[in-house]
Design a protein around this motif. Sequence first.
Motif, PDB file in Angstrom:
ATOM      1  N   LYS A 188       0.830  -1.204   0.000  1.00  0.00           N
ATOM      2  CA  LYS A 188       0.000   0.000   0.000  1.00  0.00           C
ATOM      3  C   LYS A 188       0.866   1.258   0.000  1.00  0.00           C
ATOM      4  N   GLN A 189       1.816   1.327   0.916  1.00  0.00           N
ATOM      5  CA  GLN A 189       2.724   2.468   1.012  1.00  0.00           C
ATOM      6  C   GLN A 189       3.932   2.191   0.116  1.00  0.00           C
ATOM      7  N   HIS A 190       3.748   2.403  -1.178  1.00  0.00           N
ATOM      8  CA  HIS A 190       4.770   2.000  -2.153  1.00  0.00           C
ATOM      9  C   HIS A 190       5.553   3.177  -2.727  1.00  0.00           C
ATOM     10  N   GLN A 191       5.645   4.288  -1.983  1.00  0.00           N
ATOM     11  CA  GLN A 191       6.434   5.420  -2.440  1.00  0.00           C
ATOM     12  C   GLN A 191       7.902   5.056  -2.632  1.00  0.00           C
ATOM     13  N   TRP A 192       8.360   4.045  -1.912  1.00  0.00           N
ATOM     14  CA  TRP A 192       9.732   3.583  -2.057  1.00  0.00           C
ATOM     15  C   TRP A 192      10.017   3.041  -3.457  1.00  0.00           C
ATOM     16  N   LEU A 193       8.970   2.670  -4.175  1.00  0.00           N
ATOM     17  CA  LEU A 193       9.105   2.245  -5.565  1.00  0.00           C
ATOM     18  C   LEU A 193       8.861   3.407  -6.522  1.00  0.00           C
ATOM     19  N   GLU A 194       7.895   4.232  -6.199  1.00  0.00           N
ATOM     20  CA  GLU A 194       7.535   5.348  -7.068  1.00  0.00           C
ATOM     21  C   GLU A 194       8.700   6.308  -7.273  1.00  0.00           C
ATOM     22  N   GLN A 195       9.532   6.493  -6.256  1.00  0.00           N
ATOM     23  CA  GLN A 195      10.622   7.464  -6.368  1.00  0.00           C
ATOM     24  C   GLN A 195      11.536   7.141  -7.546  1.00  0.00           C
ATOM     25  N   ASN A 196      11.698   5.847  -7.856  1.00  0.00           N
ATOM     26  CA  ASN A 196      12.566   5.464  -8.967  1.00  0.00           C
ATOM     27  C   ASN A 196      11.812   5.399 -10.285  1.00  0.00           C
ATOM     28  N   VAL A 197      10.614   4.850 -10.255  1.00  0.00           N
ATOM     29  CA  VAL A 197       9.829   4.725 -11.474  1.00  0.00           C
ATOM     30  C   VAL A 197       9.537   6.099 -12.081  1.00  0.00           C
ATOM     31  N   LEU A 198       9.367   7.097 -11.224  1.00  0.00           N
ATOM     32  CA  LEU A 198       8.997   8.439 -11.691  1.00  0.00           C
ATOM     33  C   LEU A 198      10.187   9.394 -11.729  1.00  0.00           C
ATOM     34  N   THR A 199      11.393   8.862 -11.748  1.00  0.00           N
ATOM     35  CA  THR A 199      12.579   9.706 -11.837  1.00  0.00           C
ATOM     36  C   THR A 199      12.500  10.617 -13.059  1.00  0.00           C
ATOM     37  N   GLY A 200      12.705  11.915 -12.844  1.00  0.00           N
ATOM     38  CA  GLY A 200      12.714  12.862 -13.940  1.00  0.00           C
ATOM     39  C   GLY A 200      11.341  13.268 -14.436  1.00  0.00           C
ATOM     40  N   MET A 201      10.275  12.789 -13.784  1.00  0.00           N
ATOM     41  CA  MET A 201       8.918  13.104 -14.201  1.00  0.00           C
ATOM     42  C   MET A 201       8.266  14.034 -13.185  1.00  0.00           C
ATOM     43  N   ALA A 202       7.430  14.934 -13.666  1.00  0.00           N
ATOM     44  CA  ALA A 202       6.819  15.936 -12.789  1.00  0.00           C
ATOM     45  C   ALA A 202       6.014  15.291 -11.667  1.00  0.00           C
ATOM     46  N   GLU A 203       5.292  14.207 -11.988  1.00  0.00           N
ATOM     47  CA  GLU A 203       4.467  13.572 -10.963  1.00  0.00           C
ATOM     48  C   GLU A 203       5.297  12.914  -9.862  1.00  0.00           C
ATOM     49  N   GLY A 204       6.565  12.726 -10.123  1.00  0.00           N
ATOM     50  CA  GLY A 204       7.431  12.144  -9.107  1.00  0.00           C
ATOM     51  C   GLY A 204       7.690  13.062  -7.929  1.00  0.00           C
ATOM     52  N   ALA A 205       7.432  14.359  -8.107  1.00  0.00           N
ATOM     53  CA  ALA A 205       7.692  15.319  -7.034  1.00  0.00           C
ATOM     54  C   ALA A 205       6.824  15.073  -5.815  1.00  0.00           C
ATOM     55  N   SER A 206       5.684  14.421  -6.002  1.00  0.00           N
ATOM     56  CA  SER A 206       4.788  14.156  -4.871  1.00  0.00           C
ATOM     57  C   SER A 206       5.024  12.786  -4.260  1.00  0.00           C
ATOM     58  N   ASN A 207       6.061  12.097  -4.685  1.00  0.00           N
ATOM     59  CA  ASN A 207       6.349  10.754  -4.185  1.00  0.00           C
ATOM     60  C   ASN A 207       7.745  10.673  -3.591  1.00  0.00           C
ATOM     61  N   PHE A 208       8.139  11.717  -2.878  1.00  0.00           N
ATOM     62  CA  PHE A 208       9.482  11.762  -2.306  1.00  0.00           C
ATOM     63  C   PHE A 208       9.621  10.721  -1.201  1.00  0.00           C
ATOM     64  N   PHE A 209      10.671   9.941  -1.271  1.00  0.00           N
ATOM     65  CA  PHE A 209      10.929   8.921  -0.262  1.00  0.00           C
ATOM     66  C   PHE A 209      12.437   8.873   0.006  1.00  0.00           C
ATOM     67  N   SER A 210      13.015  10.049   0.241  1.00  0.00           N
ATOM     68  CA  SER A 210      14.457  10.128   0.458  1.00  0.00           C
ATOM     69  C   SER A 210      15.186   9.384  -0.657  1.00  0.00           C
ATOM     70  N   TYR A 211      15.122   9.956  -1.827  1.00  0.00           N
ATOM     71  CA  TYR A 211      15.649   9.344  -3.045  1.00  0.00           C
ATOM     72  C   TYR A 211      17.067   8.805  -2.844  1.00  0.00           C
ATOM     73  N   ARG A 315      -0.913   0.745  -7.328  1.00  0.00           N
ATOM     74  CA  ARG A 315      -0.760   2.155  -7.714  1.00  0.00           C
ATOM     75  C   ARG A 315      -2.003   2.676  -8.437  1.00  0.00           C
ATOM     76  N   GLY A 316      -2.845   1.776  -8.941  1.00  0.00           N
ATOM     77  CA  GLY A 316      -4.120   2.176  -9.509  1.00  0.00           C
ATOM     78  C   GLY A 316      -4.122   2.576 -10.958  1.00  0.00           C
ATOM     79  N   HIS A 317      -2.966   2.563 -11.593  1.00  0.00           N
ATOM     80  CA  HIS A 317      -2.885   2.878 -13.025  1.00  0.00           C
ATOM     81  C   HIS A 317      -1.568   2.343 -13.563  1.00  0.00           C
ATOM     82  N   ALA A 318      -1.504   2.274 -14.886  1.00  0.00           N
ATOM     83  CA  ALA A 318      -0.361   1.651 -15.536  1.00  0.00           C
ATOM     84  C   ALA A 318       0.938   2.413 -15.272  1.00  0.00           C
ATOM     85  N   LEU A 319       2.038   1.721 -15.396  1.00  0.00           N
ATOM     86  CA  LEU A 319       3.336   2.353 -15.273  1.00  0.00           C
ATOM     87  C   LEU A 319       3.575   3.300 -16.445  1.00  0.00           C
ATOM     88  N   PRO A 320       4.384   4.328 -16.246  1.00  0.00           N
ATOM     89  CA  PRO A 320       4.645   5.279 -17.343  1.00  0.00           C
ATOM     90  C   PRO A 320       5.411   4.621 -18.493  1.00  0.00           C
TER      91      PRO A 320
END
Length: 320
Positions: A188-211, A315-320
Amino acid sequence: MQPISTYFPSADTLVFGCMGLGGSWDASSTSAEQRQKDYQALDAALESGYRFFDHADIYTKGKAEQVFGDYLQHHAGLRDNLLLQSKCAIRFADEASVGRYDFSADYIRQSVEGSLRRLQTDYLDLLLLHRPDPLMQVDEVASVLQRLKEQGKVKHFGVSNFGWPQLQLLQSACLMPLVVNQLQMSLKQHQWLEQNVLTGMAEGASNFFSYGTLEYCQQHKVQVQSWGSLAQGLYSGSGELTSAADQATATLVQQLAASYQCSPEAIVLAFLMRHPAGIQPVIGTTSPQRIRACREAVGLQLTREHWYALYVAARGHALP
């Protein structure tokens, strides 16, 4: 640094979290009924093979450690076969101050003495600093940790909820390695994955997990432990499914549990354990049934396809 197995050859794949022991988070005593319930949970854990137990000085205002210490006294010789980990540095609000964190040498020393007394043991296998103190003086912290080690009161040290720069800074002052970092991580708390998947993407700014924290821990052989690992039972039948993503994930967990012939809890934990960081889940349940169900995750290897299916569902939607 060396992997945690170097320091603890008998370290378990799973850690039994003791936050649920002791009853309410107030000054009241633990009732006989609550104590019996806690003992049943510990019986189930030991019978299922758990040997690594996680505490903190604040859990149920110290009652969790007290109950565990009393349990040890009723089981002669048990302590030598266990790994005991506790945490310190969170201070609750009181008449004089607001809630705060305290890495002062005096408070760390006082906290360790209190944990040893309540657990009725001479030493901790591991002491974690619970949450980063913005006022941390690294030389002061390093000095008190070294002294605790020399006194034989703590064998090894780690941190909890630290980003890699904080961990690196503290390590620079410590003679001994910091061998654990415990972080909030789950399906459920998967921000630890989002930080890498969204690297360089604007939506990644809301998924900070001490990159970079997981990468630092992998590189320096720091054991990553996850708290909140079961997501409070959300996907295994104990939580309220309030979103379409949660409902889809819970359904998939049930389907995979049937496919792998294991419990839903095992699937949720196996998702964490499949990551190359070698995540060691901390189990927070006190239900004997769920304690046993979690053990089914040991040795369970999800396929790459099933792991990604769970991630995308959560995450509720497909990967980028």
